[in-house]
Design an enzyme around this catalytic site. Sequence first.
Site, mmCIF file in Angstrom:
data_model
loop_
_atom_site.group_PDB
_atom_site.id
_atom_site.type_symbol
_atom_site.label_atom_id
_atom_site.label_comp_id
_atom_site.label_asym_id
_atom_site.label_seq_id
_atom_site.Cartn_x
_atom_site.Cartn_y
_atom_site.Cartn_z
ATOM 1 N N HIS A 54 0.645 -1.190 -0.161
ATOM 2 C CA HIS A 54 0.184 0.077 -0.123
ATOM 3 C C HIS A 54 0.844 1.280 0.025
ATOM 4 O O HIS A 54 0.609 2.143 -0.799
ATOM 5 C CB HIS A 54 -0.913 -0.015 1.320
ATOM 6 C CG HIS A 54 -1.674 1.295 1.316
ATOM 7 N ND1 HIS A 54 -2.930 1.463 1.065
ATOM 8 C CD2 HIS A 54 -1.191 2.437 1.907
ATOM 9 C CE1 HIS A 54 -3.387 2.532 1.454
ATOM 10 N NE2 HIS A 54 -2.498 3.241 2.002
ATOM 11 N N GLU A 55 1.782 1.234 0.998
ATOM 12 C CA GLU A 55 2.494 2.610 1.209
ATOM 13 C C GLU A 55 3.563 2.804 0.002
ATOM 14 O O GLU A 55 3.624 3.980 -0.533
ATOM 15 C CB GLU A 55 3.283 2.526 2.356
ATOM 16 C CG GLU A 55 2.312 2.385 3.643
ATOM 17 C CD GLU A 55 1.453 3.630 3.861
ATOM 18 O OE1 GLU A 55 1.636 4.648 3.072
ATOM 19 O OE2 GLU A 55 0.264 3.435 4.718
ATOM 20 N N ASP B 89 -12.936 11.854 4.578
ATOM 21 C CA ASP B 89 -11.271 11.431 4.828
ATOM 22 C C ASP B 89 -11.130 10.533 3.817
ATOM 23 O O ASP B 89 -11.874 9.827 3.218
ATOM 24 C CB ASP B 89 -11.124 10.773 6.079
ATOM 25 C CG ASP B 89 -9.722 10.727 6.326
ATOM 26 O OD1 ASP B 89 -9.297 9.687 5.855
ATOM 27 O OD2 ASP B 89 -8.959 11.347 6.910
ATOM 28 N N GLU C 221 -5.676 7.100 -2.498
ATOM 29 C CA GLU C 221 -5.797 5.799 -1.132
ATOM 30 C C GLU C 221 -6.223 4.446 -1.762
ATOM 31 O O GLU C 221 -5.703 3.448 -1.376
ATOM 32 C CB GLU C 221 -6.813 6.235 -0.003
ATOM 33 C CG GLU C 221 -5.903 7.077 0.953
ATOM 34 C CD GLU C 221 -4.517 6.443 1.660
ATOM 35 O OE1 GLU C 221 -4.891 5.057 1.898
ATOM 36 O OE2 GLU C 221 -3.776 7.062 1.687
ATOM 37 N N HIS D 214 -9.289 8.057 3.272
ATOM 38 C CA HIS D 214 -9.233 6.673 3.816
ATOM 39 C C HIS D 214 -10.645 6.115 3.644
ATOM 40 O O HIS D 214 -10.740 4.823 3.528
ATOM 41 C CB HIS D 214 -8.626 6.427 4.888
ATOM 42 C CG HIS D 214 -7.203 6.868 5.390
ATOM 43 N ND1 HIS D 214 -6.677 8.130 5.540
ATOM 44 C CD2 HIS D 214 -5.991 6.165 4.785
ATOM 45 C CE1 HIS D 214 -5.439 8.131 5.360
ATOM 46 N NE2 HIS D 214 -4.911 7.070 5.000
ATOM 47 N N TYR E 285 -4.032 14.700 -3.108
ATOM 48 C CA TYR E 285 -4.526 13.989 -1.862
ATOM 49 C C TYR E 285 -5.618 14.589 -0.961
ATOM 50 O O TYR E 285 -5.837 14.927 0.065
ATOM 51 C CB TYR E 285 -3.290 13.758 -0.962
ATOM 52 C CG TYR E 285 -3.473 12.657 0.063
ATOM 53 C CD1 TYR E 285 -3.500 11.373 -0.561
ATOM 54 C CD2 TYR E 285 -3.448 12.563 1.351
ATOM 55 C CE1 TYR E 285 -3.603 10.381 0.388
ATOM 56 C CE2 TYR E 285 -3.488 11.707 2.245
ATOM 57 C CZ TYR E 285 -3.449 10.458 1.707
ATOM 58 O OH TYR E 285 -3.574 9.391 2.444
ATOM 59 N N HIS F 28 1.897 4.356 -2.974
ATOM 60 C CA HIS F 28 1.814 5.879 -3.189
ATOM 61 C C HIS F 28 3.027 6.280 -3.699
ATOM 62 O O HIS F 28 2.960 7.392 -4.494
ATOM 63 C CB HIS F 28 1.722 6.415 -1.513
ATOM 64 C CG HIS F 28 0.617 6.336 -0.818
ATOM 65 N ND1 HIS F 28 -0.602 6.714 -1.458
ATOM 66 C CD2 HIS F 28 0.071 5.675 0.226
ATOM 67 C CE1 HIS F 28 -1.629 6.612 -0.565
ATOM 68 N NE2 HIS F 28 -1.347 5.790 0.637
#
Length: 547
Positions: free
Chosen positions: A360-361, A447, A384, A449, A375, A364
């Site tokens: 996931h990270e 948000d 996300e 997420h 974002y 990015h």
Amino acid sequence: MSRTRHIRGSRLATAGIATTTAALLAAALSPAAHADGRPTRATAIENAAAALVRHATSLGLTSAQDTAVRDVVVDKDGTQHVRYDRTYRRLPVLGGDFVVHLAPNGTYRSANRATRSRISLASITPKLSAPKAAGLAVNALRAANLGDGLKRIKARPELVVDALHGAPKLAWRTNAAGQDSLGNPVARTVLTDARTGAQIDAWDSIETATGDGQSLYSGTVPLETTQSGSSYQLKDPTRGNTYTGDAENKTDLCFFGICFVRAPATLFTDADNHWGTGSNSDRASAAVDAQYGTNETWDYYKNVHGRSGIAGDGKGSYNRVHYGNKYNNAFWDDSCFCMTYGDGDGTTFGPLVALDVAGHEMSHGVTSKTAALTYSGESGGLNEATSDILGTMVEWYANNPSDPGDYLIGEEIVRPGFGKPALRFMDKPSKDGNSADYWSSSVGNLDVHYSSGVANHFAYLLAEGSGAKVINGVSYDSPTYNGSTVTGIGRDKVGKIWYRALTVYMTSSTNYKAARTATLNAAKDLYGAGSTEYNAVGAAWSAVNVS
């Protein structure tokens, strides 16, 4: 006959040369055979020495050459294999090595030679000076490491005979070494024509090794590491020199994107190349997870999408583990091109180094180098979601039995205090209590997420279809906004469609409506307009109320 360092004239240098006298003395003072009847090492060297004299012509040996034993192998049946390095007028010969094979009784059988070129040079005086050769090697080291803020660089040229690249020639073999911006060693060997200054070849001279590690979440996993002297570094030169370091529970001091102090990334080292214990008490265990996650993410993008590294330039990122004190987060930072993992507080989260978190990270980072989705708002939700979708694909790609693929996000890192079995749920995002299952005009106010839920739901439906099912032991039940039945096309196709949409069609401002168009275009490119895959993309978006 007596054996000396050189046999002049028509008699040629004998085996072992620099070590022949010592070897023969050892042979005289030790038994000729082991207790089981096999010849000893010293006996094998003596037998090979005699073979070199008898077969000098076929081995290309002349009076200008010396040999030195590099290795000896004696088989169970007594067959002997003696490996030699060669010099020419006292200069090392690259490609001059050979192995002599002897029968159990010591008679010559055959030989394997690195090169069959005749070694004879008119002169061993270089036209290119040693300092110039050193300068060329330093430039090559910098180029190979993309500059990388190298410091404390030193270079040591050595005159050699190159018999590896065509006709033997005089060359400089220069070992250049230094430190990168984090103090980690980098080294490169550069081979330069000693007459013209042309580079003949170059290679990394810090060796790669294959080890393994006991991770917190993924069991025992293979690791490509770097051997440096007698120890190993958790640094993978096969994947752009990705590495993992210890942040030592320190944090960054950054304001408005400017960092005055960065937590360290002290490179993990190990004596035996078996890393971690699978326990939090061993700081290397979390490092194993982080490095493994980096490896699987690199391989997924490389092997599935043809992308070499996060930025597509073959350059590796790095990881910092044990960041801060009970830090409940993990993040990608473009400014350092690195991944950072906290240890969690132990109540809500454990160490945040699980495989899908790594995927996931690091995704990015891919987004930042491609569509650079802003974002915030719907584009932030898509940012996300991109990481959730592609991070999930990394987990499926890894096919690790200790952490099998699923459509749950962060299921390995949550602890009872979190109150739910995962961070997010792609089949029905609202199960986390905050995420949106379907698009509405207010999604952009959530948000990022949680607004990501719409795209996550789309991806699950497109891969697996709607309704109840059990996959890899996990139960899913995915609804649709319009009551339709969606038939999945498989996760591999979903990953390819999303990646192409991200890298070819999406921009920083893409919203959900534009994401539908982007993925339809991607499906058309990959599978054709009107194909089953193209139609399924449209159906899955409609099922989450994006039209």
